[in-house]
Design an enzyme around this catalytic site. Structure first.
Site, mmCIF file in Angstrom:
data_model
loop_
_atom_site.group_PDB
_atom_site.id
_atom_site.type_symbol
_atom_site.label_atom_id
_atom_site.label_comp_id
_atom_site.label_asym_id
_atom_site.label_seq_id
_atom_site.Cartn_x
_atom_site.Cartn_y
_atom_site.Cartn_z
ATOM 1 N N ASP A 19 5.088 0.229 -9.528
ATOM 2 C CA ASP A 19 5.269 -1.046 -10.220
ATOM 3 C C ASP A 19 6.761 -1.316 -10.386
ATOM 4 O O ASP A 19 7.478 -0.530 -11.013
ATOM 5 C CB ASP A 19 4.567 -0.981 -11.579
ATOM 6 C CG ASP A 19 4.894 -2.161 -12.476
ATOM 7 O OD1 ASP A 19 5.205 -3.241 -11.929
ATOM 8 O OD2 ASP A 19 4.831 -1.998 -13.707
ATOM 9 N N ASP A 23 4.793 -4.593 -15.350
ATOM 10 C CA ASP A 23 3.532 -5.140 -15.851
ATOM 11 C C ASP A 23 2.380 -4.145 -15.754
ATOM 12 O O ASP A 23 1.246 -4.461 -16.094
ATOM 13 C CB ASP A 23 3.168 -6.441 -15.137
ATOM 14 C CG ASP A 23 2.862 -6.255 -13.651
ATOM 15 O OD1 ASP A 23 3.006 -5.120 -13.148
ATOM 16 O OD2 ASP A 23 2.479 -7.247 -13.001
ATOM 17 N N ASP A 27 3.104 -3.069 -6.973
ATOM 18 C CA ASP A 27 3.365 -4.334 -6.292
ATOM 19 C C ASP A 27 4.118 -4.099 -4.981
ATOM 20 O O ASP A 27 4.502 -2.981 -4.645
ATOM 21 C CB ASP A 27 4.128 -5.290 -7.209
ATOM 22 C CG ASP A 27 5.346 -4.642 -7.869
ATOM 23 O OD1 ASP A 27 6.044 -3.875 -7.186
ATOM 24 O OD2 ASP A 27 5.585 -4.903 -9.069
ATOM 25 N N ASP A 96 -5.730 -5.140 5.555
ATOM 26 C CA ASP A 96 -7.168 -5.064 5.370
ATOM 27 C C ASP A 96 -7.796 -6.415 5.707
ATOM 28 O O ASP A 96 -7.326 -7.465 5.242
ATOM 29 C CB ASP A 96 -7.509 -4.683 3.924
ATOM 30 C CG ASP A 96 -8.446 -3.500 3.842
ATOM 31 O OD1 ASP A 96 -9.481 -3.528 4.529
ATOM 32 O OD2 ASP A 96 -8.156 -2.551 3.092
ATOM 33 N N ASP A 197 -12.959 -3.960 6.932
ATOM 34 C CA ASP A 197 -13.847 -3.474 5.884
ATOM 35 C C ASP A 197 -15.307 -3.737 6.238
ATOM 36 O O ASP A 197 -15.678 -4.848 6.640
ATOM 37 C CB ASP A 197 -13.482 -4.195 4.578
ATOM 38 C CG ASP A 197 -14.246 -3.682 3.383
ATOM 39 O OD1 ASP A 197 -13.998 -2.529 2.986
ATOM 40 O OD2 ASP A 197 -15.076 -4.431 2.842
ATOM 41 N N GLU A 254 -14.438 0.013 9.682
ATOM 42 C CA GLU A 254 -15.228 0.847 8.773
ATOM 43 C C GLU A 254 -16.691 0.674 9.160
ATOM 44 O O GLU A 254 -17.261 -0.398 9.001
ATOM 45 C CB GLU A 254 -14.995 0.424 7.327
ATOM 46 C CG GLU A 254 -15.742 1.299 6.330
ATOM 47 C CD GLU A 254 -15.633 0.793 4.901
ATOM 48 O OE1 GLU A 254 -15.758 1.618 3.972
ATOM 49 O OE2 GLU A 254 -15.433 -0.431 4.704
ATOM 50 N N HIS A 330 -9.394 5.327 -0.580
ATOM 51 C CA HIS A 330 -9.487 4.692 -1.894
ATOM 52 C C HIS A 330 -10.897 4.663 -2.451
ATOM 53 O O HIS A 330 -11.091 4.311 -3.624
ATOM 54 C CB HIS A 330 -8.955 3.259 -1.809
ATOM 55 C CG HIS A 330 -9.791 2.376 -0.932
ATOM 56 N ND1 HIS A 330 -9.905 2.563 0.431
ATOM 57 C CD2 HIS A 330 -10.585 1.316 -1.216
ATOM 58 C CE1 HIS A 330 -10.706 1.652 0.941
ATOM 59 N NE2 HIS A 330 -11.136 0.883 -0.037
ATOM 60 N N ASP A 331 -11.903 5.018 -1.645
ATOM 61 C CA ASP A 331 -13.305 4.938 -2.063
ATOM 62 C C ASP A 331 -13.946 6.288 -2.352
ATOM 63 O O ASP A 331 -15.119 6.332 -2.729
ATOM 64 C CB ASP A 331 -14.143 4.247 -0.969
ATOM 65 C CG ASP A 331 -14.034 2.733 -1.024
ATOM 66 O OD1 ASP A 331 -13.732 2.194 -2.109
ATOM 67 O OD2 ASP A 331 -14.255 2.087 0.018
#
Length: 567
Positions: A19, A23, A27, A96, A197, A254, A330-331
């Site tokens: 970040d 916040d 990013d 993605d 995806d 995927e 990430h899954d």
């Protein structure tokens, strides 16, 4: 071999990388500031998880605008700075592509639900109910029915994931044209490819027929009706002809539920619409298929089963297509907690798993933080979790179902997606150097000991071992191009295989276990074999014929006699 076959990909989950503005959300400027860290590691390609405007339900995978950047991540100029920074370092960017579904806040869907004769109605999959309920018994990946009633028009729409993620209707040529146009938009801006995806869910079996009911739940997944559907190849070949064939880019789909034969069709060097795929066979080894929720279960995996699954893909796809190599993303949970030992042997087991990842044939994918050896987070309260799938599980099983919260939390500790989504630990200081504000999700409790600052200062760390493996892969064509042979498929802990190309042969030895393994009578190492890399012994040393717990070694042999000695 192509550039993407020789490459190593690093996956970034932007919300959790760095970040820059305080916040609490990672990013694009934060990513740009760490490009030298990635360049030093040696990776070639960055796969950026979605940074588009989204509905805030599924970690960016519920897109509301395909041609812009979400304000929390920055701006389109920030994105262009990132792309320029990557290209200046000889690295590439893959975006993605999420086009099985949109957000229910996407303008297309907002129009579609206005009336049954709206011009955008046919952008999505709508059906009347059956017998006072959904059109069929299909279940969502995130629990409950895959059909949601829209009261205003008294019809149901299909959502294979969250209720707020309606599936697009790929039978509609206008939808396909919209997708091809948005792909062209990003390709013309200079990106180097797409990670696609759930791409093999685009085509559904006509009529949406019921699937066999599950043992303990009303709405089972109907994967036989939406994985690799009847028109999938038609759509993907059209995508290639209309868009992808015009650019020198990398594509990875995927594709859960594909076989090596199906993958060979999808990735055939001449006729396949994709360059490579993500297959999921090895992701199922620690699941209980008899459970009502197999993806949330954890059973011990067998090393011979792992060898069988990986070996099948190595041999059956060799020369026919191309595979990706991954153990995390990430899954799914952190690889060292899932396949290794995240306790006393965390470092050697993290290195062993990396050795496996980088010495098979295919394009390796590194998920952010795995080069540090980060384990699962294991938060003690459900209040610390953010993932929609995790929160749905807890609601259904604990709040509504009355199950023991401790047991459900244990499932989440082992398999929850937020294990991979905690902020990247850059330092052991305040907020792990991730943000000056409040992180959007709590930090992994291990950050004070396991962080980038610490591992960069340690020449024996997981990070530098990853760098050595990436270098090894570049220097030895047998890794990228060679044949694979499993030497001891039935051994309970030893994974030993050869990678052979032209006059070079590599021997890889991996001890998947917490006990030392005497190789006497199990496998003979040729006397003149040279140790290239090991997570215990240094190159040039001659290790004893005993593998330490979680030890990995990579040897090279060159002469015909030495190669024959291993038969």
């Amino acid at each position: 071999m192509t550039w993407w076959q020789r490459s190593v990909v690093y996956q970034i989950y932007p919300r959790s990388f760095l970040d820059s503005d305080g916040d609490g959300v990672g990013d694009l400027p934060g990513i740009t500031s760490k490009l030298d860290y990635l360049h030093t590691l040696g990776v070639d390609v960055i796969w950026l998880c979605p940074v588009y405007p989204h509905g805030g339900v599924d970690g960016g995978y519920d897109i509301t605008d395909y041609r812009n950047i979400a304000p929390e991540f920055g701006s389109l100029p920030d994105w262009k700075d990132l792309l320029a920074g990557l290209h200046a370092r000889g690295m590439k960017l893959v975006m993605d592509l999420v086009v099985n579904h949109t957000s229910d806040q996407h303008p297309w869907f907002l129009e579609a639900r206005r009336s049954t004769d709206n011009p955008y109605r046919d952008y999505y999959l709508w059906r009347p109910g059956e017998g006072g309920g959904p059109p069929s018994n299909w279940g969502s990946h995130f629990g409950g029915s895959a059909w949601q009633l829209d009261p205003a028009t008294d019809e149901y729409y299909l959502h294979l994931f969250a209720t707020e993620q309606p599936d697009l209707n790929w039978e509609n040529p206008r939808v396909r044209r919209e997708v091809y146009d948005l792909m062209t938009f990003w390709l013309d801006l200079g990106i180097d490819g797409f990670r696609m995806d759930t791409i093999n869910m685009l085509s559904k079996v006509p009529g949406f027929p019921d699937t066999a009911p599950g043992a303990d739940y009303a709405y089972p997944l109907a994967e036989e009706h939406f994985l690799n559907g009847p028109e999938l190849l038609t759509y993907l070949r059209e995508m290639r002809a209309e868009v992808l064939s015009k650019y020198d880019v990398m594509t990875v789909g995927e594709t859960p539920g594909v076989s090596p034969d199906a993958a060979a069709v999808l990735t055939d060097p001449q006729t396949g619409p994709l360059n490579m795929i993500f297959q999921f066979d090895h992701m199922a080894l620690d699941k209980d298929p008899a459970s009502a929720r197999p993806r949330w279960t954890t059973v011990p995996y067998s090393v011979p089963e792992l060898k069988t699954v990986l070996g099948r893909w190595q041999t059956e796809l060799h020369g026919r297509g191309w595979n990706s190599l991954y153990l995390s993303n990430h899954d799914v949970p952190r690889l060292v907690s899932r396949y290794g030992d995240d306790g006393a042997s965390r470092v050697p087991s993290a290195k062993l798993l990396a050795t496996l990842l980088f010495t098979l044939q295919g394009t390796p994918y590194v998920y952010q933080g795995d080069e540090l050896g980060i384990p699962n987070a294991k938060f003690t309260s459900i209040d610390d979790y953010r993932d929609v799938d995790t929160l749905n599980l807890y609601r259904e099983d604990v709040i509504e179902g009355g199950r023991d919260p401790a047991g459900v939390l244990e499932m989440i500790h082992n398999k929850g997606r937020d294990n991979a989504r905690t902020p990247m630990p850059w330092t052991g200081g305040e907020n792990a150097g991730f943000t000056t504000g409040t992180p959007w999700i709590p930090l992994n409790p291990t950050f004070r000991d396991i962080n980038a600052e610490t591992v960069l200062a340690d020449p024996d760390s997981v990070y530098w071992y990853y760098r050595d493996l990436i270098r090894l892969r570049r220097e030895h064509p047998s890794i990228v191009e060679g044949r694979y042979d499993d030497l001891r498929p039935e051994h309970p802990t030893l994974y030993a295989y050869l990678r052979t190309h032209a006059q070079e042969q590599l021997l890889v030895l991996l001890n998947f276990g917490g006990q030392a393994l005497d190789l006497d009578g199990v496998l003979d190492i040729p006397a003149n074999a040279a140790l290239l890399l090991g997570n215990y012994a240094a190159p040039g040393e001659v290790p004893a014929g005993v593998l330490q717990p979680w030890e990995a070694r990579v040897y090279v042999t060159r002469s015909a006699e030495e190669m024959g000695a291993l038969d």
